[in-house]
Design a protein around this motif. Structure first.
Motif, PDB file in Angstrom:
ATOM      1  N   THR A  93       0.838  -1.205   0.000  1.00 50.92           N
ATOM      2  CA  THR A  93       0.000   0.000   0.000  1.00 50.92           C
ATOM      3  C   THR A  93       0.868   1.248   0.000  1.00 50.92           C
ATOM      4  OG1 THR A  93      -1.731  -1.187   1.195  1.00 50.92           O
ATOM      5  CG2 THR A  93      -1.822   1.218   1.254  1.00 50.92           C
ATOM      6  N   LYS A  94       1.863   1.269   0.867  1.00 47.45           N
ATOM      7  CA  LYS A  94       2.775   2.419   0.934  1.00 47.45           C
ATOM      8  C   LYS A  94       3.574   2.577  -0.354  1.00 47.45           C
ATOM      9  CE  LYS A  94       3.359   2.058   5.937  1.00 47.45           C
ATOM     10  NZ  LYS A  94       4.285   1.706   7.018  1.00 47.45           N
ATOM     11  N   PHE A  95       4.086   1.452  -0.870  1.00 49.09           N
ATOM     12  CA  PHE A  95       4.895   1.477  -2.083  1.00 49.09           C
ATOM     13  C   PHE A  95       4.092   2.027  -3.260  1.00 49.09           C
ATOM     14  CE2 PHE A  95       6.444  -0.667  -5.965  1.00 49.09           C
ATOM     15  CZ  PHE A  95       7.777  -0.289  -5.944  1.00 49.09           C
ATOM     16  N   LEU A  96       2.867   1.548  -3.415  1.00 45.85           N
ATOM     17  CA  LEU A  96       2.027   2.007  -4.527  1.00 45.85           C
ATOM     18  C   LEU A  96       1.683   3.489  -4.394  1.00 45.85           C
ATOM     19  CD1 LEU A  96      -0.253  -1.122  -4.898  1.00 45.85           C
ATOM     20  CD2 LEU A  96       1.513  -0.343  -6.496  1.00 45.85           C
ATOM     21  N   GLU A  97       1.522   3.940  -3.174  1.00 47.44           N
ATOM     22  CA  GLU A  97       1.246   5.363  -2.932  1.00 47.44           C
ATOM     23  C   GLU A  97       2.440   6.219  -3.349  1.00 47.44           C
ATOM     24  OE1 GLU A  97      -1.190   8.403  -2.206  1.00 47.44           O
ATOM     25  OE2 GLU A  97      -1.811   6.320  -1.964  1.00 47.44           O
ATOM     26  N   ILE A  98       3.629   5.737  -3.015  1.00 42.00           N
ATOM     27  CA  ILE A  98       4.859   6.451  -3.389  1.00 42.00           C
ATOM     28  C   ILE A  98       5.017   6.500  -4.915  1.00 42.00           C
ATOM     29  CG2 ILE A  98       7.395   6.304  -3.332  1.00 42.00           C
ATOM     30  CD1 ILE A  98       7.103   5.042  -0.518  1.00 42.00           C
ATOM     31  N   GLN A  99       4.586   5.439  -5.591  1.00 43.70           N
ATOM     32  CA  GLN A  99       4.758   5.348  -7.035  1.00 43.70           C
ATOM     33  C   GLN A  99       3.797   6.232  -7.815  1.00 43.70           C
ATOM     34  OE1 GLN A  99       7.418   3.633  -8.205  1.00 43.70           O
ATOM     35  NE2 GLN A  99       7.780   3.312  -6.040  1.00 43.70           N
ATOM     36  N   LYS A 100       2.719   6.668  -7.179  1.00 45.57           N
ATOM     37  CA  LYS A 100       1.747   7.513  -7.866  1.00 45.57           C
ATOM     38  C   LYS A 100       2.386   8.871  -8.195  1.00 45.57           C
ATOM     39  CE  LYS A 100      -2.558   5.812  -5.874  1.00 45.57           C
ATOM     40  NZ  LYS A 100      -3.674   6.153  -5.013  1.00 45.57           N
ATOM     41  N   PRO A 101       2.146   9.338  -9.414  1.00 47.10           N
ATOM     42  CA  PRO A 101       2.678  10.657  -9.745  1.00 47.10           C
ATOM     43  C   PRO A 101       1.937  11.744  -8.970  1.00 47.10           C
ATOM     44  CG  PRO A 101       1.391   9.763 -11.572  1.00 47.10           C
ATOM     45  CD  PRO A 101       1.456   8.709 -10.504  1.00 47.10           C
ATOM     46  N   GLU A 102       2.671  12.755  -8.591  1.00 43.29           N
ATOM     47  CA  GLU A 102       2.050  13.858  -7.845  1.00 43.29           C
ATOM     48  C   GLU A 102       1.155  14.661  -8.783  1.00 43.29           C
ATOM     49  OE1 GLU A 102       4.178  16.540  -5.320  1.00 43.29           O
ATOM     50  OE2 GLU A 102       5.576  14.965  -4.761  1.00 43.29           O
ATOM     51  N   THR A 103      -0.026  14.968  -8.293  1.00 44.63           N
ATOM     52  CA  THR A 103      -0.929  15.822  -9.052  1.00 44.63           C
ATOM     53  C   THR A 103      -1.281  17.019  -8.201  1.00 44.63           C
ATOM     54  OG1 THR A 103      -2.807  14.500  -8.285  1.00 44.63           O
ATOM     55  CG2 THR A 103      -1.911  13.956 -10.449  1.00 44.63           C
ATOM     56  N   LYS A 104      -1.185  18.162  -8.811  1.00 43.83           N
ATOM     57  CA  LYS A 104      -1.489  19.400  -8.072  1.00 43.83           C
ATOM     58  C   LYS A 104      -2.573  20.170  -8.749  1.00 43.83           C
ATOM     59  CE  LYS A 104       2.873  20.059  -5.773  1.00 43.83           C
ATOM     60  NZ  LYS A 104       3.905  20.965  -5.426  1.00 43.83           N
TER      61      LYS A 104
END
Length: 104
Positions: A93-104
């Motif tokens: 769960t943490k790893f996949l969250e880190i892999q998500k591109p940042e959207t602003k």
């Protein structure tokens, strides 16, 4: 600083200290490599891609991320597959969250 065969005691101690630090780093790398082998031997690749939803091209990266977790290390070393799967689920769960591109 008493010279000893052309080298000062400080120089000898520094040399020993650097060698010891290098050996400690190599030992840590060797431990992590053994953990990676344990993961590879105990878990099917499908577990990571289907159950944990780790993209196939990121499974190995996830393993490297996971072996940094002390709880997982303890579970693998204790051959506690049930605990390891629990920790893997949290880490995924943490790893996949880190892999998500940042959207602003």
């Amino acid at each position: 600083m008493i010279p000893l065969g052309g080298m000062s005691v400080d120089g000898i101690l520094n040399s020993i200290s650097r060698r010891t630090a290098m050996l400690k780093k190599e030992l840590e790398i060797e431990k992590k490599e053994k953990l990676l082998l344990k993961i590879e031997n105990q878990f099917d690749a499908a577990y990571f891609t289907q159950k944990l939803k780790i993209p196939e091209n990121q499974v190995r990266g996830f393993w490297y991320y996971a072996v940094e977790d002390d709880r997982l290390v303890a579970a693998l070393n204790a051959k506690n597959k049930t605990m390891a799967t629990f920790v893997f689920a949290e880490l995924a769960t943490k790893f996949l969250e880190i892999q998500k591109p940042e959207t602003k």
